[in-house]
Scaffold this active site. Structure first.
Site, PDB file in Angstrom:
ATOM      1  N   GLY A  15     -10.119  -1.285 -14.217  1.00 54.21           N
ATOM      2  CA  GLY A  15     -10.535  -2.326 -13.283  1.00 54.21           C
ATOM      3  C   GLY A  15     -12.007  -2.674 -13.336  1.00 54.21           C
ATOM      4  O   GLY A  15     -12.581  -3.129 -12.347  1.00 54.21           O
ATOM      5  N   SER A  16     -12.630  -2.517 -14.511  1.00 54.40           N
ATOM      6  CA  SER A  16     -14.053  -2.868 -14.569  1.00 54.40           C
ATOM      7  C   SER A  16     -14.241  -4.386 -14.441  1.00 54.40           C
ATOM      8  O   SER A  16     -15.248  -4.847 -13.884  1.00 54.40           O
ATOM      9  CB  SER A  16     -14.712  -2.314 -15.834  1.00 54.40           C
ATOM     10  OG  SER A  16     -14.198  -2.927 -16.976  1.00 54.40           O
ATOM     11  N   ASN A  17     -13.275  -5.164 -14.916  1.00 54.75           N
ATOM     12  CA  ASN A  17     -13.359  -6.622 -14.712  1.00 54.75           C
ATOM     13  C   ASN A  17     -13.181  -6.972 -13.233  1.00 54.75           C
ATOM     14  O   ASN A  17     -13.863  -7.864 -12.718  1.00 54.75           O
ATOM     15  CB  ASN A  17     -12.322  -7.347 -15.568  1.00 54.75           C
ATOM     16  CG  ASN A  17     -12.795  -7.532 -16.991  1.00 54.75           C
ATOM     17  OD1 ASN A  17     -13.776  -8.228 -17.232  1.00 54.75           O
ATOM     18  ND2 ASN A  17     -12.130  -6.877 -17.937  1.00 54.75           N
ATOM     19  N   LEU A  94      -0.925  -5.164 -17.776  1.00 54.62           N
ATOM     20  CA  LEU A  94      -0.098  -4.969 -18.970  1.00 54.62           C
ATOM     21  C   LEU A  94       1.388  -5.242 -18.741  1.00 54.62           C
ATOM     22  O   LEU A  94       2.184  -5.091 -19.650  1.00 54.62           O
ATOM     23  CB  LEU A  94      -0.279  -3.532 -19.496  1.00 54.62           C
ATOM     24  CG  LEU A  94      -1.710  -3.193 -19.930  1.00 54.62           C
ATOM     25  CD1 LEU A  94      -1.806  -1.736 -20.390  1.00 54.62           C
ATOM     26  CD2 LEU A  94      -2.167  -4.127 -21.056  1.00 54.62           C
ATOM     27  N   ILE A  97       4.549 -10.981 -16.474  1.00 49.36           N
ATOM     28  CA  ILE A  97       4.643 -11.772 -15.239  1.00 49.36           C
ATOM     29  C   ILE A  97       5.937 -12.583 -15.301  1.00 49.36           C
ATOM     30  O   ILE A  97       6.158 -13.322 -16.268  1.00 49.36           O
ATOM     31  CB  ILE A  97       3.443 -12.752 -15.118  1.00 49.36           C
ATOM     32  CG1 ILE A  97       2.109 -12.006 -15.140  1.00 49.36           C
ATOM     33  CG2 ILE A  97       3.563 -13.604 -13.864  1.00 49.36           C
ATOM     34  CD1 ILE A  97       1.796 -11.219 -13.903  1.00 49.36           C
ATOM     35  N   HIS A 113      -8.992 -12.099 -22.175  1.00 48.43           N
ATOM     36  CA  HIS A 113      -8.558 -11.453 -23.419  1.00 48.43           C
ATOM     37  C   HIS A 113      -9.798 -11.081 -24.237  1.00 48.43           C
ATOM     38  O   HIS A 113     -10.701 -11.902 -24.403  1.00 48.43           O
ATOM     39  CB  HIS A 113      -7.667 -12.429 -24.207  1.00 48.43           C
ATOM     40  CG  HIS A 113      -7.070 -11.798 -25.419  1.00 48.43           C
ATOM     41  ND1 HIS A 113      -5.961 -10.982 -25.350  1.00 48.43           N
ATOM     42  CD2 HIS A 113      -7.437 -11.829 -26.710  1.00 48.43           C
ATOM     43  CE1 HIS A 113      -5.673 -10.533 -26.564  1.00 48.43           C
ATOM     44  NE2 HIS A 113      -6.548 -11.042 -27.409  1.00 48.43           N
TER      45      HIS A 113
HETATM   46  C1  GRF Z   1     -10.271  -5.656 -20.893  1.00 44.34           C
HETATM   47  O1  GRF Z   1     -10.734  -5.518 -22.210  1.00 44.34           O
HETATM   48  C2  GRF Z   1      -9.481  -6.937 -20.771  1.00 44.34           C
HETATM   49  O2  GRF Z   1      -9.959  -7.972 -21.565  1.00 44.34           O
HETATM   50  C3  GRF Z   1      -8.151  -6.514 -21.279  1.00 44.34           C
HETATM   51  O3  GRF Z   1      -7.984  -5.197 -20.770  1.00 44.34           O
HETATM   52  C4  GRF Z   1      -9.241  -4.595 -20.542  1.00 44.34           C
HETATM   53  C5  GRF Z   1      -9.258  -4.204 -19.103  1.00 44.34           C
HETATM   54  O4  GRF Z   1     -10.381  -3.508 -18.733  1.00 44.34           O
HETATM   55  N1  GRF Z   1      -7.143  -7.495 -20.948  1.00 44.34           N
HETATM   56  P1  GRF Z   1     -10.647  -3.217 -17.187  1.00 44.34           P
HETATM   57  O5  GRF Z   1      -9.400  -2.575 -16.592  1.00 44.34           O
HETATM   58  O6  GRF Z   1     -11.001  -4.487 -16.518  1.00 44.34           O
HETATM   59  O7  GRF Z   1     -11.784  -2.231 -17.191  1.00 44.34           O
END
Ligand code: GRF
Length: 222
Positions: A15-17, A94, A97, A113
């Protein structure tokens, strides 16, 4: 002042994004959007902890062992409706949907992505596999793509991309972390652009930018 755009983030891992969105919108000073709901594909993932730490509602998708298992479609349509979600962000999510949810959120569901689509995308192309494939091809450049989600894997209309160089000495970890740092910059920018109406999906299915993210000036004076 208009209400912040209500965002749901779907995640499967660290969940870093998600954190990059929380930092800008929930914990930071950008009032254009707010993460109102975080859904995890399973319990115990770090993304859910990040959400709780920021005071955001969380839930977990139905698991195979649930007694009263609902379908993902039932679960998602009711939880997204209950929280009045206007934009769904897939950030490292992952699980598939359900098509009915993709259709219901047409123009209101985005995915990030870790490569320059349409290269290095499609079924099975996620996580380190993407970077392995980029390195195996000897690409000198890769990047990040944020796109609207449609029913074809990684093929929805592209909203924004950001290039990232591949260095001679890169291994998968080094490349993945350089790309991830750019993901954390691009994703909040795109959510802000959608929230303010700077970018949107037209009825013809094309992405339209009213205030472009970048111009051509750097190429014009050389
Ligand atoms: C990221 O590289 C995103 O692009 C991909 O999965 C990874 C998720 O990273 N779809 P995080 O869980 O947000 O750290």
């Amino acid at each position: 002042m208009t209400e912040p755009l209500a965002v749901a983030v779907l995640a499967s891992g660290s969940g870093s994004n998600l954190q990059s969105l929380l930092d800008r919108f929930n914990l930071g000073t950008d009032p254009s959007a707010r993460v109102e709901l975080v859904l995890g594909s399973r319990a115990g993932i770090f993304a859910l902890e990040r959400a709780r730490a920021a005071g955001v509602r969380t839930d977990v998708l139905p698991q195979p062992a649930d007694d009263q298992r609902r379908t993902d479609e039932e679960f998602l349509s009711s939880s997204l409706a209950e929280a009045d979600i206007q934009l769904v962000v897939l950030a490292g999510y992952l699980r598939l949907i359900p098509p009915a949810i993709v259709r219901a959120f047409h123009g209101r569901m985005i995915n990030i992505h870790p490569a320059l689509l349409p290269s290095f995308g499609g079924r099975g192309m996620y996580g380190r596999r993407v970077h392995e494939a980029v390195l195996a091809e000897g690409c000198r450049i890769t990047g990040v793509t944020v796109h609207f989600v449609n029913e074809e894997y990684d093929r929805g209309p592209i909203i924004a991309q950001w290039p990232v160089p591949v260095m001679e000495e890169d291994d998968v970890e080094a490349l993945a972390s350089r790309v991830l740092a750019v993901e954390h910059r691009l994703l909040p920018l795109v959510v802000h652009s959608l929230a303010t109406g700077a970018a949107s999906l037209s009825s013809e299915g094309r992405v339209e930018w009213r205030n472009p993210l970048y111009g051509t000036e750097v190429f014009e004076n050389g």
